[in-house]
Structures are given as structure tokens and as C-alpha cells.
Design an enzyme around this catalytic site. Structure first.
Site, mmCIF file in Angstrom:
data_model
loop_
_atom_site.group_PDB
_atom_site.id
_atom_site.type_symbol
_atom_site.label_atom_id
_atom_site.label_comp_id
_atom_site.label_asym_id
_atom_site.label_seq_id
_atom_site.Cartn_x
_atom_site.Cartn_y
_atom_site.Cartn_z
ATOM 1 N N ARG A 103 -21.746 7.253 16.869
ATOM 2 C CA ARG A 103 -21.544 7.211 15.409
ATOM 3 C C ARG A 103 -20.103 6.825 15.109
ATOM 4 O O ARG A 103 -19.178 7.270 15.790
ATOM 5 C CB ARG A 103 -21.791 8.597 14.811
ATOM 6 C CG ARG A 103 -23.226 9.071 14.925
ATOM 7 C CD ARG A 103 -24.038 8.574 13.747
ATOM 8 N NE ARG A 103 -25.288 9.278 13.643
ATOM 9 C CZ ARG A 103 -26.446 8.844 14.155
ATOM 10 N NH1 ARG A 103 -26.494 7.705 14.810
ATOM 11 N NH2 ARG A 103 -27.551 9.539 13.994
ATOM 12 N N GLY A 109 -4.139 0.184 10.896
ATOM 13 C CA GLY A 109 -3.244 -0.470 11.854
ATOM 14 C C GLY A 109 -3.757 -1.888 12.052
ATOM 15 O O GLY A 109 -4.670 -2.109 12.829
ATOM 16 N N GLU A 142 -8.168 -0.570 13.210
ATOM 17 C CA GLU A 142 -8.942 -1.562 12.436
ATOM 18 C C GLU A 142 -8.687 -2.974 12.972
ATOM 19 O O GLU A 142 -9.553 -3.845 12.888
ATOM 20 C CB GLU A 142 -8.569 -1.483 10.951
ATOM 21 C CG GLU A 142 -7.096 -1.756 10.690
ATOM 22 C CD GLU A 142 -6.672 -1.656 9.235
ATOM 23 O OE1 GLU A 142 -7.527 -1.578 8.352
ATOM 24 O OE2 GLU A 142 -5.451 -1.666 9.005
ATOM 25 N N GLY A 157 0.828 -1.205 0.000
ATOM 26 C CA GLY A 157 0.000 0.000 0.000
ATOM 27 C C GLY A 157 0.859 1.250 0.000
ATOM 28 O O GLY A 157 1.926 1.282 0.614
ATOM 29 N N ASP A 183 1.541 2.198 8.950
ATOM 30 C CA ASP A 183 1.255 1.502 10.214
ATOM 31 C C ASP A 183 2.419 1.562 11.223
ATOM 32 O O ASP A 183 2.225 1.254 12.398
ATOM 33 C CB ASP A 183 0.930 0.031 9.953
ATOM 34 C CG ASP A 183 -0.403 -0.147 9.252
ATOM 35 O OD1 ASP A 183 -1.069 0.865 8.981
ATOM 36 O OD2 ASP A 183 -0.767 -1.301 8.965
HETATM 37 O O1 F6P Z 1 -0.361 -1.675 5.397
HETATM 38 C C1 F6P Z 1 -0.982 -0.472 5.483
HETATM 39 C C2 F6P Z 1 -2.448 -0.571 5.469
HETATM 40 O O2 F6P Z 1 -2.756 0.755 5.494
HETATM 41 C C3 F6P Z 1 -3.124 -1.352 6.606
HETATM 42 O O3 F6P Z 1 -3.268 -0.660 7.771
HETATM 43 C C4 F6P Z 1 -4.449 -1.717 6.003
HETATM 44 O O4 F6P Z 1 -5.026 -2.827 6.622
HETATM 45 C C5 F6P Z 1 -4.069 -1.992 4.615
HETATM 46 O O5 F6P Z 1 -3.003 -1.132 4.298
HETATM 47 C C6 F6P Z 1 -5.217 -1.898 3.668
HETATM 48 O O6 F6P Z 1 -4.767 -1.744 2.381
HETATM 49 P P1 F6P Z 1 -5.261 -2.569 1.132
HETATM 50 O O7 F6P Z 1 -6.742 -2.514 1.101
HETATM 51 O O8 F6P Z 1 -4.620 -1.843 -0.001
HETATM 52 O O9 F6P Z 1 -4.729 -3.939 1.313
#
Ligand code: F6P
Length: 379
Positions: free
Chosen positions: A282, A184, A236, A12, A141
């Protein structure tokens, strides 16, 4: 003598990627070294698709630009690459030899791998096949082992902090609980640092399975002193005690890649709090806004430092390492240390017992600070 270097990005995107590319290219130019960028990461390496970066206008004006001018590969493990067989069925092939051949034919003396945990694992595996690699730790992250900070992280914290500031005023106005879900997967760095910077009342991290009753207690404690609103930030990857991580979708990226897409942890917390407190709750999921856009000045500087250091290491012939920041100083560590126990060639999936992610230690100053100023960590 170093003549040609290549840059590859995997995973990412993170703010600061272009600043690293710029720093590597500028240092290369000043030392008469040719610099190439593989298009779309490992996919470009497989197809041998690259562009020349040095002596080209393409790297001008990119310091403050989000994304990456050469693209990135997602979920691509060249050691277990998803292929469609002749009969139409899916299979997995080790295509790393093609990458090795391409790099040798292109006479690339050093490949810079910009990425997180999985990227550096593949880089280490390529180094075992005789390729000279130098890793640069990228991810919002901040969970790459052996370094104090990855580039992109500071920008993500700043975006999450701004979101908290905005949620604060609306929470206060309407006497609501406002939940913010941030990225994260296995580490709560963004959550914890933004919680402190943005004055959140509760921060729920993957490192501490939370007890929702403790969060309810915090909401009530605030109500008792006339504060009829609460701001909660949730990673997350946070999950309740005895429960499990919130998975949005399972995708088929291929064997050896991270196949679960996380999502829903904030919604879950909001629902539970609404049920148990009687206040309206919310959720806002911040998502990819944390990854896109312009890097902060701090990330621009860190990325430039990493890029320049990576080139310095290459020129000294110090390969198969990761450029790191140790106690504020630039340094390097062997990729073997970065992969930790995840030694098996081709195995890149993160979040397993062997993966070597940098999670928040419970005696970290951020944890102590958060507890000291009364941020509820759900325990
Ligand atoms: O690795 C970075 C990150 O931002 C994570 O926190 C997240 O779960 C992930 O990328 C989501 O990215 P993608 O949907 O591109 O796999």
C-alpha cells in the site's frame, strides 16, 4: 544608513517562515529601522502591496505558527511573467522594471527574499538592476546550494518520521509492504534522513535511479528471517533505472518556472512490489502535510538565527548575498555562487543542468550510515 527594509516570500511555504519574519522585524525595531512585508511575494511587489510589520501587533504570537502571515507567490518569475494580451492570448513579459521602480519609490534599502533556488535566482537578477537584496534559504527539500540546511527541512523530516512510525505498526500487524511517498523533487534529503530516523528498510532517492529487483531482494531477505513486512520510503522525484520521473500534471505557471507537478512515484513502487513479491503493498502519499503546521523547535531556532543574521548583514551593508549555515556557523555567500551556472537573467527553472541544487553526495555520512545499517537504497 539603513532606514527601511522589505520582506518577500516566494515558492511553497515552509515551517519557520513566520519565525524569520519575526526575527527580522524584531531586529529592525531594536535598531529603529522600518520593516515592511510584501503581500503574496513577487505578485505583491509588482502591485506594490505591502504592510508595515514593525511597531505592529501583527508579528506577535507568530513564532510557532505555520504558513506565512504575508503570503507567498507561486510560480512567479517577474522576468518572464505570464500576462494576458489585449487580444486575449497569453504572453510573457519582463516586468522586473516595475519591481525595481516600486522598491526605489518605496525607498526600500534592502529586500529580504525568503525562498529556494528559483527565488534566489530572481533575487540575484534584481540585484543586477541595482536592488540591494539578501536571501534567506527556505525549502523543506533542503536543496538550496551553499548552505548546510534550509529552514523548514527539520519539520518535514519530523513529520515524515512520524508517518513512518505509524506505518510501521500497521505494516507489521498485517504483514504488508507499506510505501511512503515524501517530497523532494531532485534531492532526497527528507527521504534519507526520515528513513534513518524512522527505521525504514528501503529508501529510494532521486540521486540513485533504483533497480526494483534490489528492493524485492530486500523484502525477501527480511521474509527469510521471519520479518513479513517491509517499510519503504520514496522521494517524489525517485525513478527506476532506465525509467523517468513520475509526473502528476503539467501546469502552465509561465515560462521560466517549474511547470511539472510530481506525484505517483510511491504508487509505482507499491504496484511493482506487490506484483513481484506476492505481498500486499500500500502507498501513502504524505503531500502538503510536510509543509504546513507548526515548526519544530530546531526550525524555530534556525529561522530566528537566519532572520537575525540577515538583518546584521543588511546593517553592515553586505548585500546581494544569501545567509547560510556553514559547518554549523552563520555566514553568507554571494548570490552569484548560489545560482552557479544558471547565470542567464530570467531563467529560473530548477532541475536543469545549469541549476545549482544541493543534492546528496554519495559519500555523505547519511548515505554511509544508511548503507551500514542495511537500508536498501535500490542499487
Ligand atoms: O519545493 C518544495 C516542494 O515541497 C517540492 O518538494 C514539491 O515538489 C513542491 O513543493 C510541490 O509544491 P507545489 O504543488 O506548491 O508546487
Amino acid at each position: 544608513m539603513l532606514k527601511k527594509v522589505g520582506i518577500l516570500i516566494n515558492g511553497g511555504d515552509a515551517p519557520g517562515l513566520n519565525a524569520v519574519i519575526r526575527a527580522i522585524t524584531r531586529t529592525a525595531e531594536r535598531n529603529n529601522i522600518e520593516c515592511y512585508g510584501f503581500i503574496d511575494g513577487y505578485n505583491g511587489l509588482l502591485k506594490n502591496e505591502f504592510i508595515r510589520l514593525d511597531k505592529s501587533p501583527i508579528t506577535s504570537g507568530i513564532l510557532n505558527k505555520g504558513g506565512a502571515i504575508i503570503g507567498s507567490s507561486l510560480n512567479s518569475n517577474v522576468f518572464k511573467y505570464k500576462v494576458i494580451k489585449k487580444d486575449g492570448s497569453e504572453g510573457y513579459k519582463n516586468l522586473s522594471k516595475i519591481c525595481v521602480e516600486n522598491l526605489k519609490n518605496d525607498e526600500i534599502d534592502c529586500l529580504f527574499t525568503l525562498g529556494g533556488d528559483s527565488t534566489q535566482k530572481s533575487a540575484r537578477d534584481l540585484s543586477l538592476q541595482g536592488i540591494h537584496v539578501i536571501g534567506v534559504p527556505k525549502t523543506i527539500d533542503n536543496d538550496v546550494a551553499c548552505t548546510d540546511e534550509t529552514f523548514g527541512y527539520n519539520t518535514a523530516v519530523s513529520v515524515a518520521t512520524e508517518a513512518l512510525d505509524r506505518l510501521h505498526t500497521t505494516a507489521e500487524t498485517h504483514h504488508r509492504i507499506m510505501v511512503l511517498e515524501v517530497m523532494g523533487r531532485y534531492a532526497g534529503w527528507i527521504t534519507l534522513e526520515a528513513a534513518i530516523a524512522g527505521g525504514a528498510d528501503v529508501a529510494l532517492l532521486p540521486e540513485i535511479p533504483y533497480d526494483i529487483d534490489k528492493v524485492v531482494e530486500k523484502v525477501k531477505e527480511r521474509q527469510n528471517i521471519g520479518k513479513n513486512f517491509t517499510v519503504v520510503i520514496v522521494s517524489e522525484g525517485a525513478y527506476p533505472k532506465g525509467g523517468s520521473i513520475s509526473v502528476k500534471e503539467t501546469r502552465d505557471g509561465g515560462k521560466g518556472v517549474i511547470n511539472i507537478q510530481l506525484g505517483g512515484s510511491g504508487e509505482l513502487v507499491a504496484k511493482e512490489l506487490e506484483k513481484r513479491t506476492g505481498l500486499i503493498a500500500r502507498n501513502t502519499t504524505l503531500g502538503y502535510i510536510q509543509r504546513g503546521g507548526s515548526p519544530t523547535p530546531s526550525d524555530r531556532v534556525l529561522s530566528s538565527k537566519y532572520g537575525a543574521k540577515a538583518m546584521e548583514l543588511a546593517m553592515k551593508g553586505k548585500f546581494n548575498v544569501l545567509t547560510v549555515l556553514k559547518n554549523g556557523k552563520l555566514s553568507s555567500v554571494p548570490l552569484e555562487d548560489v545560482v552557479g551556472n544558471n547565470k542567464k537573467v530570467g531563467a529560473v527553472e530548477g532541475g536543469t543542468k545549469d541549476s545549482n541544487m544541493k543534492t546528496i553526495p554519495m559519500d555523505h555520512d547519511l548515505v554511509k550510515t544508511a548503507r551500514s545499517i542495511g537500508i536498501c537504497l535500490g542499487d
